[in-house]
Scaffold this active site. Structure first.
Site, PDB file in Angstrom:
ATOM      1  N   ARG A  52     -50.138  -6.357  20.501  1.00  0.00           N
ATOM      2  CA  ARG A  52     -51.479  -6.146  19.934  1.00  0.00           C
ATOM      3  C   ARG A  52     -51.747  -4.649  19.785  1.00  0.00           C
ATOM      4  NH1 ARG A  52     -55.375  -5.902  23.322  1.00  0.00           N
ATOM      5  NH2 ARG A  52     -54.835  -7.750  24.528  1.00  0.00           N
ATOM      6  N   TYR A 113     -66.866  -8.105  -3.300  1.00  0.00           N
ATOM      7  CA  TYR A 113     -66.229  -9.416  -3.122  1.00  0.00           C
ATOM      8  C   TYR A 113     -67.184 -10.334  -2.346  1.00  0.00           C
ATOM      9  CZ  TYR A 113     -63.285 -12.897  -0.844  1.00  0.00           C
ATOM     10  OH  TYR A 113     -62.789 -14.069  -0.348  1.00  0.00           O
ATOM     11  N   ASP A 188     -63.239   0.331  -0.619  1.00  0.00           N
ATOM     12  CA  ASP A 188     -62.314  -0.798  -0.746  1.00  0.00           C
ATOM     13  C   ASP A 188     -61.514  -0.559  -2.028  1.00  0.00           C
ATOM     14  OD1 ASP A 188     -61.130  -3.239  -1.419  1.00  0.00           O
ATOM     15  OD2 ASP A 188     -62.747  -4.421  -0.523  1.00  0.00           O
ATOM     16  N   LYS A 213     -53.410  -8.800  -1.793  1.00  0.00           N
ATOM     17  CA  LYS A 213     -53.421  -8.679  -3.255  1.00  0.00           C
ATOM     18  C   LYS A 213     -52.233  -7.829  -3.724  1.00  0.00           C
ATOM     19  CE  LYS A 213     -57.093 -11.189  -2.915  1.00  0.00           C
ATOM     20  NZ  LYS A 213     -57.665 -10.998  -1.624  1.00  0.00           N
TER      21      LYS A 213
HETATM   22  O1  P1T Z   1     -58.864 -12.254   1.529  1.00  0.00           O
HETATM   23  P1  P1T Z   1     -58.746 -11.052   2.411  1.00  0.00           P
HETATM   24  O2  P1T Z   1     -57.355 -10.534   2.550  1.00  0.00           O
HETATM   25  O3  P1T Z   1     -59.441 -11.235   3.715  1.00  0.00           O
HETATM   26  O4  P1T Z   1     -59.512  -9.864   1.647  1.00  0.00           O
HETATM   27  C1  P1T Z   1     -60.882  -9.901   1.356  1.00  0.00           C
HETATM   28  C2  P1T Z   1     -61.177  -9.036   0.150  1.00  0.00           C
HETATM   29  C3  P1T Z   1     -61.693  -7.770   0.354  1.00  0.00           C
HETATM   30  N1  P1T Z   1     -61.956  -6.943  -0.678  1.00  0.00           N
HETATM   31  C4  P1T Z   1     -61.740  -7.316  -1.952  1.00  0.00           C
HETATM   32  C5  P1T Z   1     -62.059  -6.377  -3.061  1.00  0.00           C
HETATM   33  C6  P1T Z   1     -61.218  -8.591  -2.229  1.00  0.00           C
HETATM   34  O5  P1T Z   1     -60.993  -8.920  -3.499  1.00  0.00           O
HETATM   35  C7  P1T Z   1     -60.936  -9.480  -1.155  1.00  0.00           C
HETATM   36  C8  P1T Z   1     -60.446 -10.856  -1.396  1.00  0.00           C
HETATM   37  N2  P1T Z   1     -60.684 -11.331  -2.690  1.00  0.00           N
HETATM   38  C9  P1T Z   1     -60.375 -12.573  -3.174  1.00  0.00           C
HETATM   39  C10 P1T Z   1     -59.789 -13.528  -2.440  1.00  0.00           C
HETATM   40  C11 P1T Z   1     -60.728 -12.813  -4.589  1.00  0.00           C
HETATM   41  O6  P1T Z   1     -60.221 -13.770  -5.196  1.00  0.00           O
HETATM   42  O7  P1T Z   1     -61.503 -12.018  -5.132  1.00  0.00           O
END
Ligand code: P1T
Length: 396
Positions: A52, A113, A188, A213
């Protein structure tokens, strides 16, 4: 070994923060699954105690992304050079919020998001008493009015999800610091990736990614990343991350590390294909409006050109007709997959109002313009001619 800071992004994605594994010379970092590490004497160890807190596979990923984002923190000062990998993008954002005290004031961009919106408004407003103001940061005067001397965090996406608004990072940082020199400005950077935009270089304190992503790029793992500009902030993040424990597993760290090595070549193709498809969509009568930062018609195209070196793979369109028309189009695509998420090698298409942004209250969606005819495309790296043909038959 060459100092990664002497190299360009296409070389950095492959070599930065990496070195052959010392016992075997393995060129690719092994997946160190061990949860714990033997010590020679109590407290005498090789820098690794418990996964961790420390893990070599995770460190390799963290250093790489930190260097891609332009970290200047030396490895002697911080083992992962200010980079941190999490179990998801949301876990990374939650960790940023855990840096704040109860009742802290936060100013965010208005378009985030849906999951980020949910965490801020439906969890942390209640559990942490955060006082949150959301503002359209394309209007810098409105941002300045919203920004107060006690604002602890400014949090934004640029380009935003799903409206692809572009905020001027240098202007935001300047205005924020003038009101509170100690404010944390976090960006972000999921949509842009460090290939197209590096917020630390524009003065931000923190960069965050949903590594799920583009960084991983193959739609086969969920992970998040943070990079801090200063060692002081890195130490605070390390303390909170280790305390709450939302770390990226060794296996997922390896998955992202493997994926990120092709980030530069993938982004070149995403950038080129999306530009071509955006232009094609703009020429069609059955599409009311195309939003893509690379198009001269984008209201902040000039800011995007200054701040970004490519415009990414995300396109937002407003179709002629209402929900039924959009639904039909989304059901008819044959190469694009109708799915949430983005940034993979394969093209995806989705309906934010029903899917990714359903957790944003309808009134706010309406105010922002996340309408029933809004469709979001994540242009993959397939042959763009095939993608255009697919969209053409679905629109027809
Ligand atoms: O899904 P996760 O890895 O927890 O990430 C969240 C997140 C944070 N910031 C942005 C700009 C994002 O697009 C996302 C996740 N977005 C999607 C799943 C989507 O389809 O837009």
């Amino acid at each position: 070994m060459i100092d990664p800071r002497e190299t360009r992004p296409g070389t950095r994605v492959i070599h930065a923060g990496q070195r052959p594994e010392p016992t075997t010379g393995a060129v690719m970092p092994p997946i160190f699954l061990s949860s714990t590490y033997a010590q020679d004497s109590p407290g005498v160890h090789k820098g690794f105690e418990y996964t961790r807190s420390h893990n070599p596979t995770r460190y390799a990923l963290e250093r790489l992304v930190a260097l891609l984002e332009g970290s200047t923190i030396p490895e002697e000062a911080d083992p992962s050079r200010g980079g941190f990998a999490f179990s998801s993008g949301m876990a990374a954002i939650a960790t940023v919020l855990d840096l704040l005290d109860h009742g802290a004031r936060v100013v965010t961009g208005d378009d985030l998001y849906g999951g980020s919106h949910r965490l801020l408004r439906r969890v942390r407003e209640r559990s942490q008493g955060l006082r949150i103001t959301a503002v359209d940061m394309t209007d810098e005067q409105r941002f300045e009015d919203a920004m107060t001397a006690d604002t602890a965090l400014v949090w934004l996406e640029t380009p935003t999800n799903p409206l692809l608004k572009v905020f001027d990072l240098e202007a935001i940082v300047r205005i924020a610091r003038a009101k509170n020199p100690g404010v944390i400005v976090g960006c972000d950077n999921t949509f842009a990736t460090p290939i197209n935009q590096r917020p630390l270089e524009h003065g931000c304190d923190l960069v965050m990614h949903s590594a799920t992503k583009y960084l991983n790029g193959h739609s086969d793992c969920v992970a998040g990343l943070l990079v801090a500009r200063t060692q002081e902030l890195a130490e605070r993040i390390r303390f909170v991350q280790n305390s709450a424990g939302p770390v990226c597993s060794p296996f997922d760290s390896y998955m992202v590390l493997r994926g990120v090595k092709t980030l530069d070549v993938r982004m070149q193709r995403h950038n080129e294909s999306a530009m071509r498809i955006a232009k094609w969509l703009e020429s069609r009568k059955d599409v009311d409006r195309v939003v893509y930062p690379g198009l001269p018609s984008h209201p902040r195209h000039e800011v995007a050109r200054r701040q970004m070196s490519g415009f990414g793979g995300m396109i937002t369109i407003f179709l002629g007709g209402g929900l039924e028309h959009s639904r039909t189009m989304l059901e008819r695509v044959r190469i694009f997959a109708l799915a949430e998420s983005l940034g993979g090698v394969e093209s995806l298409i989705e309906h934010p109002a029903i899917m990714t942004h359903a957790s944003v209250p309808p009134a706010q969606r309406a105010e922002l313009g996340i309408a029933d005819n809004l469709v979001r495309l994540s242009v993959g790296i397939e042959d763009p001619e095939d993608l255009i043909a697919d969209l053409e038959q679905a629109l027809a």
